[in-house]
Design a protein around this motif. Sequence first.
Motif, short mmCIF file in Angstrom:
data_model
loop_
_atom_site.label_atom_id
_atom_site.label_comp_id
_atom_site.label_asym_id
_atom_site.label_seq_id
_atom_site.Cartn_x
_atom_site.Cartn_y
_atom_site.Cartn_z
N CYS A 229 1.01 -1.47 -0.01
CA CYS A 229 -0.41 0.32 -0.05
C CYS A 229 0.69 1.82 -0.20
CB CYS A 229 -0.69 0.12 1.20
SG CYS A 229 -2.13 -1.68 1.58
N ALA A 230 0.13 2.53 -0.57
CA ALA A 230 0.83 3.41 -0.67
C ALA A 230 0.41 4.75 -0.05
CB ALA A 230 1.60 3.90 -1.70
N PRO A 231 1.13 5.63 0.14
CA PRO A 231 0.42 6.91 1.25
C PRO A 231 0.06 7.75 0.12
CG PRO A 231 2.05 6.97 1.52
CD PRO A 231 2.00 5.80 1.05
N SER A 232 -1.84 8.69 0.48
CA SER A 232 -1.33 9.58 -0.59
C SER A 232 -0.58 11.03 -1.02
CB SER A 232 -3.43 10.47 0.21
OG SER A 232 -3.35 11.96 -0.25
N PRO A 233 -0.71 10.95 -2.26
CA PRO A 233 0.47 12.56 -2.52
C PRO A 233 0.70 13.33 -1.31
CG PRO A 233 -0.45 11.69 -4.51
CD PRO A 233 -1.30 11.29 -2.78
N LEU A 234 -0.94 13.89 -1.09
CA LEU A 234 -1.26 14.84 0.46
C LEU A 234 -0.02 15.43 1.70
CD1 LEU A 234 -5.01 15.44 -0.22
CD2 LEU A 234 -2.60 16.48 -1.68
N VAL A 235 -0.09 13.65 2.20
CA VAL A 235 0.73 13.31 3.13
C VAL A 235 1.66 13.92 2.64
CG1 VAL A 235 1.80 11.55 4.23
CG2 VAL A 235 -0.76 11.20 4.14
N THR A 236 3.07 13.45 2.06
CA THR A 236 4.25 14.13 1.88
C THR A 236 4.25 15.86 1.12
OG1 THR A 236 3.80 13.32 -0.52
CG2 THR A 236 4.64 12.08 1.06
N GLN A 237 2.70 16.32 0.65
CA GLN A 237 3.49 17.69 0.06
C GLN A 237 3.22 18.08 1.51
OE1 GLN A 237 -0.04 18.81 -2.47
NE2 GLN A 237 0.18 17.02 -3.83
N LEU A 238 2.21 17.61 2.65
CA LEU A 238 2.11 18.91 3.65
C LEU A 238 3.32 18.41 4.72
CD1 LEU A 238 -1.47 18.39 4.12
CD2 LEU A 238 -0.58 20.58 3.77
N GLY A 239 4.24 17.68 4.17
CA GLY A 239 5.79 17.59 5.31
C GLY A 239 4.79 16.45 6.13
N CYS A 240 4.78 15.32 5.76
CA CYS A 240 4.63 14.36 7.58
C CYS A 240 5.97 13.73 7.48
CB CYS A 240 2.89 13.64 6.50
SG CYS A 240 1.56 14.85 7.38
N GLU A 241 5.98 13.37 8.66
CA GLU A 241 6.85 12.43 8.85
C GLU A 241 6.26 10.88 8.61
OE1 GLU A 241 7.60 12.61 12.63
OE2 GLU A 241 8.94 14.45 12.52
N LEU A 242 7.32 10.05 7.88
CA LEU A 242 6.29 8.87 7.74
C LEU A 242 7.49 7.51 7.99
CD1 LEU A 242 5.65 8.73 3.95
CD2 LEU A 242 4.11 8.55 5.15
N THR A 243 7.24 6.59 8.28
CA THR A 243 7.50 5.30 8.86
C THR A 243 8.21 4.47 7.39
OG1 THR A 243 6.24 3.70 9.05
CG2 THR A 243 6.58 4.90 10.83
N GLU A 244 9.63 3.67 7.67
CA GLU A 244 9.36 3.16 6.53
C GLU A 244 8.71 2.29 6.24
OE1 GLU A 244 11.73 -1.19 8.93
OE2 GLU A 244 12.62 0.72 8.47
N ARG A 245 7.39 1.91 6.68
CA ARG A 245 6.67 0.82 5.56
C ARG A 245 5.54 2.07 5.21
NH1 ARG A 245 6.28 -4.15 7.20
NH2 ARG A 245 6.92 -5.25 8.38
N GLY A 246 5.93 2.98 5.34
CA GLY A 246 5.26 3.81 4.68
C GLY A 246 4.01 4.90 4.58
N VAL A 247 3.62 4.52 6.16
CA VAL A 247 2.55 5.40 7.56
C VAL A 247 2.82 6.54 8.36
CG1 VAL A 247 1.18 3.22 6.88
CG2 VAL A 247 2.36 3.07 8.89
N VAL A 248 2.13 7.43 7.76
CA VAL A 248 2.45 8.33 9.21
C VAL A 248 2.30 8.45 10.58
CG1 VAL A 248 1.29 10.81 10.03
CG2 VAL A 248 1.13 9.87 7.65
N PRO A 249 3.23 8.21 11.56
CA PRO A 249 3.44 8.45 12.68
C PRO A 249 2.93 9.29 13.50
CG PRO A 249 5.77 9.66 12.33
CD PRO A 249 4.84 8.77 10.79
N THR A 250 1.48 9.22 13.49
CA THR A 250 1.02 9.94 15.02
C THR A 250 1.01 9.89 15.99
OG1 THR A 250 -0.85 8.77 14.71
CG2 THR A 250 -0.72 10.28 12.84
N ARG A 251 0.97 11.69 16.85
CA ARG A 251 0.89 11.18 18.57
C ARG A 251 -0.38 10.88 18.75
NH1 ARG A 251 4.62 13.34 14.81
NH2 ARG A 251 6.85 14.18 15.62
N ASP A 252 -0.40 11.73 20.26
CA ASP A 252 -1.45 11.49 20.97
C ASP A 252 -2.74 12.55 19.81
OD1 ASP A 252 -0.67 10.81 22.68
OD2 ASP A 252 -0.43 11.93 23.87
N TYR A 253 -3.80 11.60 19.87
CA TYR A 253 -4.96 12.35 19.29
C TYR A 253 -4.70 12.74 17.86
CZ TYR A 253 -6.92 12.64 24.00
OH TYR A 253 -7.07 12.42 25.00
N GLU A 254 -3.85 11.22 17.15
CA GLU A 254 -3.91 11.37 15.83
C GLU A 254 -3.55 13.15 15.21
OE1 GLU A 254 -3.81 8.73 14.93
OE2 GLU A 254 -4.86 8.76 16.17
#
Length: 298
Positions: A229-254
């Motif tokens: 699976c791959a994340p939406s391009p919006l995730v990288t456009q906005l500068g989100c961190e990604l894990t090596e598996r390609g998901v966003v490592p969210t903090r408390d309350y997402e």
Amino acid sequence: MRDVIIVGGGPAGLNAALILGRSRRSVLLCDTGEPRNAATPRTWGLFTRDGTAPFDLRAKAHADLDRYETVRRRQVEVVEARRVEDGFEIVQADGRRERARRLILATGLRQELPQVEGFDTYWGRGVHACPYCDGYEARDRALVAYGEGHGGCGLALELTCWSPDVTLCVEGEASLSEKDRARLARNRIRVVEGPALRLEGDGDQPSRLVLADGRAIACTALFLMPDTCAPSPLVTQLGCELTERGVVPTRDYEKTNVPGLYVAGDASRRVQFAVVAAAEGAMAAFAINTELIAEDTR
């Protein structure tokens, strides 16, 4: 300037919109209407709705949202998103722009099927991404884990919850360590090496996986590794961190590393359950409303 824009209308986005609507926040929910589970006949593991068709769940959720006058739904693709001084701006496929003080990405993940004939034909009806979602319906039959390395070994071992008849299909001999091979052997999991050629079936369900060398493996359900699976391009456009598996490592309350940006649902977790995604959407909505109250009453 709205309070919140939500991109994605799956369980996470819909439940976030519901909580925010009940908080009387102005919300715009944008969704393409083409979910990853569109080909899946039923949604399982959601209490009081176990086995409901995905689009029936969405229709009921839309009816719920329509009761709240501050929530607007729009079937449109969001092609761009950026941080602006007072919040976020999105650009829709039709060129329209919208701004909001907070942004929730509930875009899920894009499924990337291996280039094997028949995988797309049986996607959602015999080729699956989540054994917790679809393993029970294939219980005690011939299951195939399609993956590589230690992760493929783990997926095959996981499938033993649902059937004693499990085969791990890997591309080549170098894919598995001796330790993994020994563990698979102890648990009576067959390992078949070699490229897959096609998935064949009888009617609506697959029945065998044919390898390039002509061998055929019994297969009534095939499960893919989560990293297909791959994340939406919006995730990288906005500068989100990604894990090596390609998901966003969210903090408390997402919350993400980008102030004011939240990611809820499959794009932020590997536990891809509808009920988990809905809960994450609710947590993000709660956190956003709390932040906005603090800002507005400062």
